[in-house]
Design an enzyme around this catalytic site. Structure first.
Site, PDB file in Angstrom:
ATOM      1  N   ARG A  28      43.501  -6.482   4.647  1.00  0.00           N
ATOM      2  CA  ARG A  28      44.198  -7.344   3.677  1.00  0.00           C
ATOM      3  C   ARG A  28      45.717  -7.252   3.822  1.00  0.00           C
ATOM      4  O   ARG A  28      46.417  -8.240   3.621  1.00  0.00           O
ATOM      5  CB  ARG A  28      43.787  -6.961   2.257  1.00  0.00           C
ATOM      6  CG  ARG A  28      42.378  -7.425   1.958  1.00  0.00           C
ATOM      7  CD  ARG A  28      41.944  -6.988   0.602  1.00  0.00           C
ATOM      8  NE  ARG A  28      40.670  -7.608   0.268  1.00  0.00           N
ATOM      9  CZ  ARG A  28      39.872  -7.189  -0.700  1.00  0.00           C
ATOM     10  NH1 ARG A  28      40.216  -6.159  -1.432  1.00  0.00           N
ATOM     11  NH2 ARG A  28      38.737  -7.804  -0.939  1.00  0.00           N
ATOM     12  N   LYS A  40      19.758 -11.998  -4.715  1.00  0.00           N
ATOM     13  CA  LYS A  40      19.085 -12.704  -5.804  1.00  0.00           C
ATOM     14  C   LYS A  40      19.368 -14.201  -5.855  1.00  0.00           C
ATOM     15  O   LYS A  40      20.471 -14.640  -5.565  1.00  0.00           O
ATOM     16  CB  LYS A  40      19.516 -12.097  -7.141  1.00  0.00           C
ATOM     17  CG  LYS A  40      19.004 -10.695  -7.324  1.00  0.00           C
ATOM     18  CD  LYS A  40      19.452 -10.152  -8.642  1.00  0.00           C
ATOM     19  CE  LYS A  40      18.772  -8.825  -8.929  1.00  0.00           C
ATOM     20  NZ  LYS A  40      19.303  -8.194 -10.119  1.00  0.00           N
ATOM     21  N   GLY A  96      31.881 -11.483   0.390  1.00  0.00           N
ATOM     22  CA  GLY A  96      32.045 -10.088   0.760  1.00  0.00           C
ATOM     23  C   GLY A  96      31.074  -9.551   1.788  1.00  0.00           C
ATOM     24  O   GLY A  96      31.481  -9.082   2.857  1.00  0.00           O
ATOM     25  N   GLY A 145      34.411 -14.216  -4.538  1.00  0.00           N
ATOM     26  CA  GLY A 145      34.238 -15.045  -5.732  1.00  0.00           C
ATOM     27  C   GLY A 145      35.070 -16.318  -5.664  1.00  0.00           C
ATOM     28  O   GLY A 145      34.605 -17.400  -6.036  1.00  0.00           O
TER      29      GLY A 145
END
Ligand code: AMP
Length: 417
Positions: free
Chosen positions: A36, A219, A375, A398
Site C-alpha cells: 500500500r 457465503k 481482499g 469493500g
C-alpha cells in the site's frame, strides 16, 4: 471543481494527501507488506517533482484512542526508503500547524494516525452499554459537531487536497470525504484512485463480450448484492467457493457438512431464475474436493458437488469443474474475479483457485481484460505470483464491491461534485 493531478500546478503549494498506509506490522512493528505504501509513491513523487510539499495522512488499524501499537511512527523508515526522501513526523494530527507551516517545497510530513481521534470516523466512543437512546443521540450530535473542527484543522495545513486511498473511499470519514469541502477548486484524485476507477469503469461500462464474472468466497449472503448487480452485465457467472453448496442444497442435492445457508435457499433459486430470464450462463461446480475435517491434512475425496456424504465438506472445486471453469474463462474477453473458489489458504485446497488464476492469465495473454478485486482474491493471486500477469489488481475490497454495485462512494463523490 475537480482538478487533475497531471495538470495541477503544485509549485510552492502544500498538498495534503489521504493515503492508505494501513499496513500489516509484525510483533516488533516492522512492516510485513509494504504494497500500500509502494502504491502511493507515484502520487507523492508527482507533487514533490512539481515543486510542492506533501502532508500525508492515514489511519492504521482500529485504535480506540491513542495506542502506541497503532502509531504511524512505526512506518516512517519504510516510507522514507520507498519515496527516497526524509519524512518528518507530527505526533498529533490535530497539533501539526507549526510543522505544516514550516514545510518547504520538496519536504514530506506524516501525520499521526487519524483514528486516534473518534472524529475521523465520526462515531461516538466510550458510550456505556446501557446508554439510553437520548444519550446515544446526544453523543452522536456532539461528535458530528467536533468532527467539523477536526476536519477544518486538517484542511488548514494545506493548499490542495488529494484523495489516494481507494480502500476507504466507501467511508464518509473526515479525511476521505468531508475535508474536500474546504478545497472547492483544489481537490483531485491521486494515481491509485484514478487507476482504480478507470479499471472498474472499463469492466463495467466498456466491457468487451463475452464478459465473465467469477465469484467465490464463503457465503452467498455476503455476495447477493454484487451477484444481482452483475447479472445485468455479464454473459457468464461462475459461482464457486463455499456458496456452491447453498445452491446445490437449494436444488435438492445433499452437501454433507459443507457450508450451507438454509436461509438463503430462496435467494439462490431466485438468482438462478433471474439468470435464466436474462440469458446469463450460470456455471456451478459439478464436482468437489472434500475433506473429513477443516484442515489441510484431513482425509480427502472427490465427490459430485450435489452428493457429498455426511461427515465430509466441500473445500475446493474438483478436477472436472476446474476444466469447465477454465474453458469458460479462456473464451472470455472481459473477466472479473472476486473471491477464491476454495479454501486457498490450505495448500491441498488451493488447486481450484490456482486453475482459475491460470485460466485468467491465459485469457489475458490472448487479449482479454482481467480485473482481480476483493481482499482474498488479491491475496490469492499474490500467493500464486501471478499479479503482474493480469490486467489490474484492485486495492479496494469493500470499496470495489460497493462501486461495482452502482453505489456512489463518498470519497469519490466528494472529489467529483
Ligand atoms: P469471502 O471473504 O466471502 O470472499 O471469503 C473468502 C474465504 O472463503 C477464504 O478465506 C476461503 O478460505 C473461504 N472459502 C472458499 N471456499 C470455501 C469452501 N468451500 N468452504 C469454506 N470456506 C471457503
Amino acid at each position: 471543481m475537480q482538478q487533475s493531478i497531471d495538470t495541477y500546478d503544485f509549485k510552492g503549494k502544500k498538498a495534503i494527501i489521504r493515503v492508505d498506509f494501513n499496513v500489516p506490522l509484525d510483533a516488533s512493528f516492522a512492516v510485513t507488506d509494504d504494497t500500500r505504501i509502494r502504491a502511493a509513491v507515484p502520487t507523492i513523487k508527482k507533487v514533490l517533482a512539481g515543486g510542492g510539499a506533501v502532508i500525508l495522512m492515514s489511519h492504521l488499524g482500529r485504535p480506540k484512542g491513542v495506542t502506541d501499537k497503532f502509531s504511524l511512527k512505526h512506518i516512517i523508515a519504510t516510507v522514507e526508503k520507498l519515496i527516497g526522501t526524509k519524512v518528518q513526523f507530527a505526533d498529533d494530527c490535530q497539533k501539526a500547524e507549526n510543522e505544516a507551516a514550516a514545510l518547504q517545497p520538496g519536504q514530506v510530513l506524516l501525520l499521526e494516525n487519524l483514528r486516534f481521534y473518534a472524529e475521523e470516523e465520526g462515531k461516538a466512543r466510550g458510550l456505556a452499554e446501557d446508554a439510553s437512546d437520548e444519550e446515544k443521540a446526544a453523543a452522536k450530535k456532539a461528535i458530528k459537531e467536533s468532527q467539523k473542527e477536526f476536519v477544518k484543522k486538517l484542511a488548514s495545513y494545506a493548499d490542495c487536497y488529494i484523495n489516494d486511498a481507494f480502500g476507504t473511499a466507501h467511508r464518509a470519514h473526515g479525511s476521505t470525504a468531508l475535508i474536500a469541502e474546504y478545497f472547492p477548486n483544489d481537490k483531485m484524485f491521486g494515481y491509485i484512485m484514478e487507476n482504480e476507477l478507470k479499471a472498474i469503469d472499463s469492466v463495467l461500462k466498456n466491457s468487451e463480450k463475452p464478459f465473465t464474472a467469477i465469484l467465490g468466497g464463503s457465503k452467498v449472503s455476503t455476495k447477493i448484492t454484487i451477484i444481482e448487480s452483475l447479472m445485468e452485465k455479464v454473459d457468464n457467472l461462475i459461482l464457486g467457493g463455499g456458496m456452491t453448496y447453498t445452491f446445490k442444497a437449494a436444488l435438492g442435492g445433499s452437501v454433507g457438512d459443507s457450508i450451507c445457508e438454509k436461509d438463503q435457499f430462496e435467494t439462490a433459486l431466485r438468482i438462478l431464475e433471474v439468470a435464466k430470464q436474462k440469458g446469463v450462463n450460470v456455471v456451478l461446480a459439478t464436482d468437489a474436493l472434500c475433506g473429513d475435517a477443516f484442515s489441510d491434512d484431513c482425509k480427502k475425496q472427490v465427490c459430485p458437488a450435489d452428493s457429498i456424504p455426511a461427515g465430509w465438506e466441500g473445500m475446493d472445486i474438483g478436477p472436472d469443474t476446474m476444466v469447465a471453469f477454465a474453458e469458460v474463462i479462456k473464451n472470455s474477453k472481459t473477466i472479473l474475479w472476486n473471491g477464491p473458489v476454495g479454501v486457498f489458504e490450505m495448500p491441498s485446497f488451493s488447486k481450484g483457485s490456482r486453475a482459475v488464476a491460470e485460466a485468467i492469465v491465459e485469457a489475458t495473454k490472448n487479449g482479454a481484460y482481467s480485473l482481480i478485486g476483493g481482499g482474498d482474491s488479491v491475496a490469492c493471486i499474490n500467493q500464486f505470483g501471478m499479479a503482474d500477469k493480469v490486467s489490474y489488481v484492485s486495492t479496494g475490497g469493500g470499496a470495489l464491491l460497493e462501486y461495482m454495485e452502482g453505489l456512489e462512494l463518498p470519497g469519490v463523490a466528494a472529489i467529483r461534485k
